[in-house]
Design a protein around this motif. Structure first.
Motif, short mmCIF file in Angstrom:
data_model
loop_
_atom_site.label_atom_id
_atom_site.label_comp_id
_atom_site.label_asym_id
_atom_site.label_seq_id
_atom_site.Cartn_x
_atom_site.Cartn_y
_atom_site.Cartn_z
N LYS A 60 0.80 -1.22 0.00
CA LYS A 60 0.00 0.00 0.00
C LYS A 60 0.84 1.28 0.00
O LYS A 60 0.30 2.37 -0.18
CB LYS A 60 -0.96 0.00 1.20
N ARG A 61 2.13 1.14 0.19
CA ARG A 61 3.00 2.32 0.14
C ARG A 61 3.24 2.78 -1.30
O ARG A 61 3.70 3.89 -1.53
CB ARG A 61 4.35 2.02 0.79
N GLY A 62 2.96 1.91 -2.27
CA GLY A 62 3.17 2.26 -3.67
C GLY A 62 1.91 2.10 -4.48
O GLY A 62 0.80 2.02 -3.94
N GLY A 63 2.07 2.05 -5.81
CA GLY A 63 0.92 1.88 -6.68
C GLY A 63 0.70 0.42 -7.02
O GLY A 63 1.35 -0.48 -6.50
N GLY A 64 -0.23 0.19 -7.93
CA GLY A 64 -0.51 -1.17 -8.38
C GLY A 64 -1.69 -1.79 -7.67
O GLY A 64 -2.07 -1.38 -6.57
N GLN A 65 -2.31 -2.77 -8.34
CA GLN A 65 -3.45 -3.48 -7.78
C GLN A 65 -3.08 -4.94 -7.59
O GLN A 65 -2.50 -5.57 -8.48
CB GLN A 65 -4.66 -3.38 -8.71
N ALA A 66 -3.44 -5.48 -6.43
CA ALA A 66 -3.15 -6.88 -6.12
C ALA A 66 -4.45 -7.57 -5.74
O ALA A 66 -5.19 -7.08 -4.87
CB ALA A 66 -2.14 -6.99 -5.00
N VAL A 67 -4.72 -8.69 -6.38
CA VAL A 67 -5.88 -9.52 -6.05
C VAL A 67 -5.35 -10.81 -5.44
O VAL A 67 -4.56 -11.53 -6.05
CB VAL A 67 -6.73 -9.84 -7.30
N LEU A 68 -5.78 -11.10 -4.22
CA LEU A 68 -5.29 -12.27 -3.49
C LEU A 68 -6.39 -13.30 -3.38
O LEU A 68 -7.48 -13.00 -2.89
CB LEU A 68 -4.82 -11.85 -2.09
N LEU A 69 -6.13 -14.51 -3.87
CA LEU A 69 -7.11 -15.59 -3.83
C LEU A 69 -6.75 -16.54 -2.69
O LEU A 69 -5.63 -17.05 -2.65
CB LEU A 69 -7.12 -16.35 -5.15
N SER A 70 -7.67 -16.75 -1.77
CA SER A 70 -7.37 -17.58 -0.62
C SER A 70 -8.63 -18.26 -0.11
O SER A 70 -9.74 -17.74 -0.26
CB SER A 70 -6.76 -16.73 0.51
N CYS A 71 -8.45 -19.42 0.51
CA CYS A 71 -9.58 -20.11 1.13
C CYS A 71 -9.58 -19.88 2.65
O CYS A 71 -10.37 -20.48 3.36
CB CYS A 71 -9.49 -21.61 0.84
N HIS A 72 -8.72 -19.00 3.11
CA HIS A 72 -8.59 -18.74 4.55
C HIS A 72 -9.16 -17.38 4.91
O HIS A 72 -8.85 -16.37 4.27
CB HIS A 72 -7.13 -18.81 4.96
N TYR A 73 -9.97 -17.36 5.96
CA TYR A 73 -10.57 -16.11 6.43
C TYR A 73 -9.69 -15.42 7.48
O TYR A 73 -9.89 -14.25 7.76
CB TYR A 73 -11.95 -16.39 7.05
N ASP A 74 -8.75 -16.16 8.06
CA ASP A 74 -8.00 -15.60 9.19
C ASP A 74 -7.03 -14.49 8.79
O ASP A 74 -6.50 -13.79 9.66
CB ASP A 74 -7.24 -16.72 9.92
N VAL A 75 -6.77 -14.31 7.48
CA VAL A 75 -5.83 -13.26 7.06
C VAL A 75 -6.55 -11.94 6.74
O VAL A 75 -5.88 -10.92 6.52
CB VAL A 75 -5.01 -13.70 5.83
#
Length: 272
Positions: A60-75
């Motif tokens: 978040k300190r820079g630019g760009g978009q990140a999509v994270l795919l996960s089956c875990h809710y704890d993060v």
């Protein structure tokens, strides 16, 4: 002696080390858009949460978009995402406001017996510090960070060294908090030399920690040596060291061929 992680090839790293190395590479390359599949799926859940928090903060300190795919809710709470799409319920939540869980850090002064746990993660092989007091930070009973402090009364200060944060806790802000609190203690009665202490000095080669200390209002940068030690002085030092050792010795201390930056926490900035 085991080689430190940064000297081992990628295939020789553990799953947790590979996970952190992969995230570090993404942050360094910073593509405009990236999709990460199975985010944190192959690592311990404690490593997953701290790794998620560190990645989110750095990304978040820079630019760009990140999509994270996960089956875990704890993060989720540790990531503080802009939006979440739950494939189980089909629900899309935008502008999701989540408060990152607090990390309760307890600091204890020890006798140095914890250092063997941290030593493999320190970038130098060094002897025990003279007249040092050792401090260890614990989270829920787990030893996560280490620092030693010894007097430097010739310059009216104390010297903090042997700073180590366990790899699975790096990037979560635990280390800088721990360093600040231990150094602040040196201006109180916890340090027998507190009345003679005008500053606490600290040197590091860690670029991320250097940047954090420069941003902090508690620290002042006082030195930097970005190209390593002078070769001529190193050579002379090695000759002098070898001369005082048994016959057949072929090595000696010749200075650090590394970048190192120095900082101090003055009494008036410590908030003690």
């Amino acid at each position: 002696m085991q080689l430190p992680a940064w000297l081992r090839p990628f295939h020789a790293l553990s799953n947790g080390e590979k996970f952190r190395a992969g995230l570090a590479r993404l942050i360094a390359e910073r593509p405009d858009r990236i999709i990460i599949d199975e985010f944190t799926s192959v690592v311990d859940r404690q490593i997953a949460k701290i790794g998620a928090a560190a990645f989110s903060k750095a990304w978040k300190r820079g630019g760009g978009q990140a999509v994270l795919l996960s089956c875990h809710y704890d993060v989720l709470d540790w990531l503080e995402p802009d939006w979440v799409f739950d494939t189980r319920t089909g629900e899309l939540q935008r502008g999701l406001l989540r408060r990152r869980p607090k990390i309760e850090l307890e600091i204890f002064q020890t006798d140095g017996s914890y250092w063997p746990q941290f030593e493999p993660h320190h970038y130098l092989k060094l002897p025990r510090m003279i007249s040092a007091k050792y401090y260890v930070g614990f989270v829920e009973g787990e030893a996560v960070c280490h620092l030693a402090v010894s007097p430097r009364l010739d310059i009216k200060g104390m010297r903090a060294c042997r700073m180590v944060v366990m790899p699975e806790w790096q990037g979560a802000g635990v280390g800088t908090r721990f360093l600040d609190d231990v150094c602040r203690l040196q201006f109180t009665e916890a340090n027998p030399y507190h009345e003679r202490t005008q500053a606490v000095y600290f040197h590091t080669s860690h670029p991320g920690l250097c940047a954090a200390l420069r941003r902090s209002k508690k620290w002042v940068q006082v030195s930097q040596m970005m190209g390593g030690a002078h070769k001529g002085k190193s050579k002379a030092s090695m000759k002098k060291t070898i001369a005082g050792k048994p016959k057949g010795t072929k090595s000696g201390y010749g200075g650090h061929l590394r970048a190192v930056q120095g900082f101090k926490m003055p009494r008036e900035r410590a908030g003690a």
